[in-house]
Design a protein around this motif. Structure first.
Motif, PDB file in Angstrom:
ATOM      1  N   VAL A 140       0.840  -1.210   0.000  1.00 42.48           N
ATOM      2  CA  VAL A 140       0.000   0.000   0.000  1.00 42.48           C
ATOM      3  C   VAL A 140       0.867   1.248   0.000  1.00 42.48           C
ATOM      4  N   ALA A 141       1.892   1.251   0.854  1.00 43.21           N
ATOM      5  CA  ALA A 141       2.766   2.425   0.962  1.00 43.21           C
ATOM      6  C   ALA A 141       3.554   2.663  -0.315  1.00 43.21           C
ATOM      7  N   GLU A 142       4.087   1.596  -0.882  1.00 43.68           N
ATOM      8  CA  GLU A 142       4.945   1.727  -2.065  1.00 43.68           C
ATOM      9  C   GLU A 142       4.163   2.073  -3.326  1.00 43.68           C
ATOM     10  N   HIS A 143       2.866   1.733  -3.363  1.00 38.70           N
ATOM     11  CA  HIS A 143       2.063   1.977  -4.558  1.00 38.70           C
ATOM     12  C   HIS A 143       1.007   3.056  -4.361  1.00 38.70           C
ATOM     13  N   ASP A 144       1.068   3.721  -3.213  1.00 39.34           N
ATOM     14  CA  ASP A 144       0.169   4.856  -2.951  1.00 39.34           C
ATOM     15  C   ASP A 144      -1.294   4.455  -3.075  1.00 39.34           C
ATOM     16  N   VAL A 145      -1.656   3.339  -2.460  1.00 36.35           N
ATOM     17  CA  VAL A 145      -3.034   2.850  -2.492  1.00 36.35           C
ATOM     18  C   VAL A 145      -3.858   3.607  -1.442  1.00 36.35           C
ATOM     19  N   PRO A 146      -4.929   4.269  -1.827  1.00 39.37           N
ATOM     20  CA  PRO A 146      -5.756   4.991  -0.840  1.00 39.37           C
ATOM     21  C   PRO A 146      -6.514   4.025   0.066  1.00 39.37           C
ATOM     22  N   LEU A 147      -6.556   4.343   1.359  1.00 37.44           N
ATOM     23  CA  LEU A 147      -7.235   3.502   2.331  1.00 37.44           C
ATOM     24  C   LEU A 147      -8.460   4.215   2.895  1.00 37.44           C
ATOM     25  N   LYS A 148      -9.473   3.433   3.258  1.00 37.03           N
ATOM     26  CA  LYS A 148     -10.691   3.997   3.818  1.00 37.03           C
ATOM     27  C   LYS A 148     -10.732   3.896   5.346  1.00 37.03           C
ATOM     28  N   PHE A 149      -9.626   3.493   5.945  1.00 39.50           N
ATOM     29  CA  PHE A 149      -9.585   3.321   7.395  1.00 39.50           C
ATOM     30  C   PHE A 149      -8.195   3.718   7.888  1.00 39.50           C
ATOM     31  N   LYS A 150      -8.004   3.772   9.191  1.00 39.48           N
ATOM     32  CA  LYS A 150      -6.730   4.148   9.778  1.00 39.48           C
ATOM     33  C   LYS A 150      -5.949   2.899  10.182  1.00 39.48           C
ATOM     34  N   PRO A 151      -4.819   2.631   9.550  1.00 38.26           N
ATOM     35  CA  PRO A 151      -4.038   1.432   9.868  1.00 38.26           C
ATOM     36  C   PRO A 151      -3.650   1.326  11.336  1.00 38.26           C
ATOM     37  N   LEU A 152      -3.439   2.464  11.997  1.00 40.73           N
ATOM     38  CA  LEU A 152      -3.013   2.428  13.398  1.00 40.73           C
ATOM     39  C   LEU A 152      -4.035   1.728  14.283  1.00 40.73           C
ATOM     40  N   ASP A 153      -5.295   1.665  13.844  1.00 40.70           N
ATOM     41  CA  ASP A 153      -6.344   1.048  14.652  1.00 40.70           C
ATOM     42  C   ASP A 153      -6.196  -0.471  14.752  1.00 40.70           C
ATOM     43  N   ALA A 154      -5.421  -1.078  13.859  1.00 46.69           N
ATOM     44  CA  ALA A 154      -5.358  -2.542  13.824  1.00 46.69           C
ATOM     45  C   ALA A 154      -3.950  -3.107  13.974  1.00 46.69           C
ATOM     46  N   LEU A 155      -2.932  -2.255  14.016  1.00 46.59           N
ATOM     47  CA  LEU A 155      -1.560  -2.743  14.036  1.00 46.59           C
ATOM     48  C   LEU A 155      -1.077  -3.056  15.443  1.00 46.59           C
ATOM     49  N   GLU A 156      -0.212  -4.067  15.543  1.00 41.42           N
ATOM     50  CA  GLU A 156       0.462  -4.377  16.791  1.00 41.42           C
ATOM     51  C   GLU A 156       1.561  -3.333  17.007  1.00 41.42           C
ATOM     52  N   PRO A 157       2.024  -3.148  18.266  1.00 38.51           N
ATOM     53  CA  PRO A 157       3.032  -2.117  18.553  1.00 38.51           C
ATOM     54  C   PRO A 157       4.266  -2.182  17.662  1.00 38.51           C
ATOM     55  N   ASP A 158       4.819  -3.389  17.447  1.00 40.09           N
ATOM     56  CA  ASP A 158       6.014  -3.506  16.599  1.00 40.09           C
ATOM     57  C   ASP A 158       5.701  -3.136  15.152  1.00 40.09           C
ATOM     58  N   ASP A 159       4.486  -3.417  14.704  1.00 40.60           N
ATOM     59  CA  ASP A 159       4.104  -3.106  13.330  1.00 40.60           C
ATOM     60  C   ASP A 159       3.820  -1.613  13.156  1.00 40.60           C
ATOM     61  N   ILE A 160       3.367  -0.958  14.229  1.00 42.69           N
ATOM     62  CA  ILE A 160       3.173   0.493  14.185  1.00 42.69           C
ATOM     63  C   ILE A 160       4.500   1.185  13.932  1.00 42.69           C
ATOM     64  N   LYS A 161       5.547   0.705  14.578  1.00 46.19           N
ATOM     65  CA  LYS A 161       6.879   1.281  14.378  1.00 46.19           C
ATOM     66  C   LYS A 161       7.293   1.199  12.910  1.00 46.19           C
ATOM     67  N   HIS A 162       7.030   0.043  12.292  1.00 47.53           N
ATOM     68  CA  HIS A 162       7.369  -0.118  10.872  1.00 47.53           C
ATOM     69  C   HIS A 162       6.510   0.789  10.005  1.00 47.53           C
ATOM     70  N   TRP A 163       5.222   0.931  10.317  1.00 47.85           N
ATOM     71  CA  TRP A 163       4.322   1.798   9.564  1.00 47.85           C
ATOM     72  C   TRP A 163       4.776   3.253   9.654  1.00 47.85           C
ATOM     73  N   GLU A 164       5.245   3.684  10.816  1.00 47.40           N
ATOM     74  CA  GLU A 164       5.764   5.043  10.971  1.00 47.40           C
ATOM     75  C   GLU A 164       6.954   5.268  10.037  1.00 47.40           C
ATOM     76  N   TYR A 165       7.831   4.284   9.977  1.00 43.61           N
ATOM     77  CA  TYR A 165       8.991   4.389   9.085  1.00 43.61           C
ATOM     78  C   TYR A 165       8.544   4.477   7.629  1.00 43.61           C
ATOM     79  N   MET A 166       7.602   3.617   7.226  1.00 45.49           N
ATOM     80  CA  MET A 166       7.130   3.629   5.853  1.00 45.49           C
ATOM     81  C   MET A 166       6.457   4.951   5.502  1.00 45.49           C
ATOM     82  N   SER A 167       5.721   5.527   6.447  1.00 44.02           N
ATOM     83  CA  SER A 167       5.058   6.809   6.181  1.00 44.02           C
ATOM     84  C   SER A 167       6.081   7.912   5.956  1.00 44.02           C
ATOM     85  N   LEU A 168       7.161   7.865   6.714  1.00 39.54           N
ATOM     86  CA  LEU A 168       8.211   8.876   6.561  1.00 39.54           C
ATOM     87  C   LEU A 168       8.928   8.729   5.217  1.00 39.54           C
TER      88      LEU A 168
END
Length: 231
Positions: A115-143
């Motif tokens: 999703v991050a690499e292909h700029d896929v639009p999402l209809k929900f907030k990923p942070l609502d479903a991610l585990e703590p370790d995965d949130i860290k990775h999502w933060e990196y990908m967003s940056l």
């Protein structure tokens, strides 16, 4: 590779005793061990927790959003990502009905990378479903990919965390290595300053990305500079 199941029962120094389900299982293990003249046994820890309802809901929402973006049917997207994930993880076919919770978390992160690499639009907030370790990775990908860590929107501003640049300082002339930054939309950047950093981090369960020289080089290779950071 043959797989056996056993349970650790006792630790003494650097030695751990494992208990097999029954004598037959233990004997089969020893027979296999001796047959191949093995000197090393690989141990994998199984996550016995099953996929949560929230994880399953999140995964199927991802299938739908990627389907809407690509124009393919959701079922096709589901089978495609299952195949890619199985190849990437080098595992046999697994079912989303009873997958381990940790495996489901890996699949979510695997799909969010796409999703991050292909700029896929999402209809929900990923942070609502991610585990703590995965949130860290999502933060990196967003940056790295330049989207809002909270809702995936664009454009973004790079906001400083604990180590703010400060007024009147040349943002291009200082090093941001060691600073904590967030990739935020203007609205979320304004919210950060309005409510303060501790409340903002607590509300969204994020900590920001600690900048390294490698991250700076990656951002610069994508044409993004910290001189655009707003305070």
């Amino acid at each position: 590779m043959k797989i056996f199941q056993a349970y650790p029962t006792k630790k003494a120094g650097n030695e751990i005793i494992f208990r097999f389900e029954n004598d037959e299982s233990a004997n089969k293990f020893m027979a296999t061990y001796q047959l191949f003249k093995q000197t090393l046994v690989e141990i994998q820890v199984r996550d016995d927790r099953e996929i949560s309802a929230q994880q399953r809901k999140f995964i199927y929402a991802l299938f739908r959003d990627i389907s809407n973006w690509s124009g393919d049917m959701p079922e096709y997207i589901k089978q495609l990502f299952k195949m890619w994930f199985e190849e990437w993880r080098d595992v046999d076919e697994f079912s989303l009905r009873d997958a381990e919770k940790s495996v489901a978390a890996e699949l979510i992160t695997f799909m969010l990378d796409f999703v991050a690499e292909h700029d896929v639009p999402l209809k929900f907030k990923p942070l609502d479903a991610l585990e703590p370790d995965d949130i860290k990775h999502w933060e990196y990908m967003s940056l790295i990919n330049g989207f809002d860590v909270i809702d995936g929107s664009k454009p973004v501003e790079l906001a400083h965390g604990e180590h703010a640049v400060g007024m009147g300082r040349d943002r291009d002339a200082i090093s941001n290595v060691g600073n904590t930054v967030f990739s935020l939309s203007h609205a979320h950047h304004v919210e950060l300053h309005r409510v303060g950093l501790p409340e903002f981090k607590s509300k969204y369960h994020i900590n920001g990305v600690l900048v390294t020289s490698e991250i700076l080089r990656e951002l610069e290779s994508r044409g993004r500079r910290f001189g655009t950071v707003r305070e």
